[in-house]
Design a protein around this motif. Structure first.
Motif, short mmCIF file in Angstrom:
data_model
loop_
_atom_site.label_atom_id
_atom_site.label_comp_id
_atom_site.label_asym_id
_atom_site.label_seq_id
_atom_site.Cartn_x
_atom_site.Cartn_y
_atom_site.Cartn_z
N GLY A 12 0.79 -1.23 0.00
CA GLY A 12 0.00 0.00 0.00
C GLY A 12 0.81 1.27 0.00
N VAL A 13 2.11 1.17 -0.28
CA VAL A 13 2.97 2.36 -0.29
C VAL A 13 3.65 2.52 -1.65
CG1 VAL A 13 3.33 2.42 2.20
CG2 VAL A 13 4.84 1.03 0.78
N GLY A 14 2.94 2.13 -2.70
CA GLY A 14 3.52 2.18 -4.04
C GLY A 14 3.82 3.59 -4.51
N GLU A 15 3.00 4.56 -4.13
CA GLU A 15 3.24 5.94 -4.54
C GLU A 15 4.56 6.45 -3.97
OE1 GLU A 15 0.86 10.24 -4.72
OE2 GLU A 15 0.23 8.69 -3.29
N LEU A 16 4.81 6.14 -2.72
CA LEU A 16 6.08 6.52 -2.10
C LEU A 16 7.24 5.81 -2.78
CD1 LEU A 16 7.80 7.82 0.18
CD2 LEU A 16 7.27 5.79 1.56
N ALA A 17 7.08 4.52 -3.04
CA ALA A 17 8.15 3.76 -3.68
C ALA A 17 8.48 4.34 -5.05
CB ALA A 17 7.72 2.30 -3.82
N ASP A 18 7.46 4.72 -5.81
CA ASP A 18 7.68 5.32 -7.13
C ASP A 18 8.41 6.66 -7.01
OD1 ASP A 18 6.40 3.18 -8.29
OD2 ASP A 18 4.49 4.22 -8.57
N ALA A 19 8.02 7.45 -6.01
CA ALA A 19 8.66 8.76 -5.82
C ALA A 19 10.13 8.60 -5.44
CB ALA A 19 7.92 9.55 -4.75
N ILE A 20 10.43 7.62 -4.64
CA ILE A 20 11.83 7.36 -4.27
C ILE A 20 12.64 6.97 -5.49
CG2 ILE A 20 13.33 5.75 -3.03
CD1 ILE A 20 11.29 5.78 -0.75
N ALA A 21 12.09 6.07 -6.30
CA ALA A 21 12.80 5.63 -7.51
C ALA A 21 13.00 6.79 -8.48
CB ALA A 21 12.02 4.50 -8.18
N GLU A 22 11.98 7.64 -8.63
CA GLU A 22 12.08 8.77 -9.55
C GLU A 22 13.10 9.80 -9.07
OE1 GLU A 22 9.23 12.22 -11.59
OE2 GLU A 22 8.36 10.65 -10.34
N SER A 23 13.13 10.05 -7.76
CA SER A 23 14.01 11.09 -7.22
C SER A 23 15.45 10.65 -7.07
CB SER A 23 13.47 11.56 -5.86
OG SER A 23 12.20 12.16 -5.99
N PHE A 24 15.68 9.35 -6.85
CA PHE A 24 17.04 8.89 -6.54
C PHE A 24 17.57 7.84 -7.52
CE2 PHE A 24 15.10 10.27 -2.56
CZ PHE A 24 16.03 11.20 -2.12
N GLY A 25 16.74 7.38 -8.43
CA GLY A 25 17.18 6.37 -9.38
C GLY A 25 16.76 4.97 -9.00
N SER A 26 16.77 4.66 -7.72
CA SER A 26 16.33 3.37 -7.21
C SER A 26 16.26 3.44 -5.69
CB SER A 26 17.30 2.25 -7.62
OG SER A 26 18.54 2.39 -6.94
N TYR A 27 15.58 2.48 -5.10
CA TYR A 27 15.52 2.41 -3.64
C TYR A 27 16.91 2.19 -3.06
CZ TYR A 27 14.84 0.62 1.06
OH TYR A 27 14.93 0.41 2.42
N ALA A 28 17.70 1.34 -3.70
CA ALA A 28 19.05 1.04 -3.20
C ALA A 28 19.92 2.30 -3.16
CB ALA A 28 19.70 -0.03 -4.06
N LYS A 29 19.82 3.12 -4.20
CA LYS A 29 20.62 4.34 -4.24
C LYS A 29 20.15 5.33 -3.17
CE LYS A 29 21.74 4.00 -9.16
NZ LYS A 29 21.55 4.59 -10.50
N PHE A 30 18.82 5.41 -2.99
CA PHE A 30 18.29 6.26 -1.93
C PHE A 30 18.77 5.80 -0.55
CE2 PHE A 30 14.88 5.62 1.27
CZ PHE A 30 14.96 6.86 1.89
#
Length: 213
Positions: free
Chosen positions: A96-114
């Motif tokens: 249920g947190v897909g919007e946040l996950a997408d924003a993280i990927a868009e802003s930092f390139g990936s969750y791992a990079k963030f």
């Protein structure tokens, strides 16, 4: 005039063990956070006295104290809710947190990079400070901020949605001087549901910062 109050913890002292010990949670909340609340309220009283007496010799110190204590109170109030005993992992759409996950990927390139950037920012704070994931309302992107004390190096208008406390009082009794180990362990208790709610709320208020002429 309204004053600041110490919020209750959303869980008991042992809820975040073994990542954070009950002793640290108790001291951190009941002593350190409480001191910031008292400091903010005391400074408000001193500013009211300065206005009444029209005496401004200490205005610089009072304004600095208010920023320090108030920011400490606000960041800690977020900090407690950013953590949960059954948290951690990566934010995913199925939770249920897909919007946040997408924003993280868009802003930092990936969750791992963030994750790497926030870990490095928190672990390398000079002296006392925080690593913060914040919503930046002008561009609508997420940014990582490395905050010294409670209020330095802050982008004006940015809204903190995930905060890692890197002050020694947050970890020293358990992790000694190994700040990096504490920050790495913090990822095991991140409450992504809370972070996602803060992200949504920050986005909804974004257009109030810069008003059209």
């Amino acid at each position: 005039m309204a004053t600041y109050t110490l919020p209750e913890l959303p869980y008991d002292y042992s809820a975040l063990a073994p990542v954070i010990s009950p002793e640290i949670i108790e001291l951190h909340h009941d002593k350190h956070h409480a001191a910031y609340v008292k400091g903010a309220n005391d400074t408000l009283e001193q500013l009211a006295e300065a206005r009444d007496k029209d005496q401004w010799g200490n205005i610089n110190g009072l304004e600095k104290n208010l920023a320090f204590h108030l920011s400490g109170h606000i960041l800690h109030s977020i900090y407690w809710h950013n953590m949960t005993g059954d948290g951690g992992g990566e934010p995913l759409e199925k939770d249920g947190v897909g919007e946040l996950a997408d924003a993280i990927a868009e802003s930092f390139g990936s969750y791992a990079k963030f994750k790497t950037q926030l870990t490095k920012a928190a672990a390398t704070t000079q002296g006392s400070g925080w690593g913060v994931l914040a919503f930046e309302p002008v561009t609508g992107r997420l940014i990582v901020e490395q905050i010294y004390d409670h209020q330095g190096n802050v982008g004006q208008g940015s809204v903190p949605i995930l905060v890692f406390d890197a002050w020694e009082h947050a970890f020293y009794l358990q992790y000694k001087n190994q700040k990096v180990d504490f920050i790495e362990a913090m990822w095991q208790v991140v409450n992504w549901q809370d972070v996602a709610k803060r992200y949504t709320s920050a986005k909804q208020r974004a257009n109030t910062l810069l008003l059209a002429p």
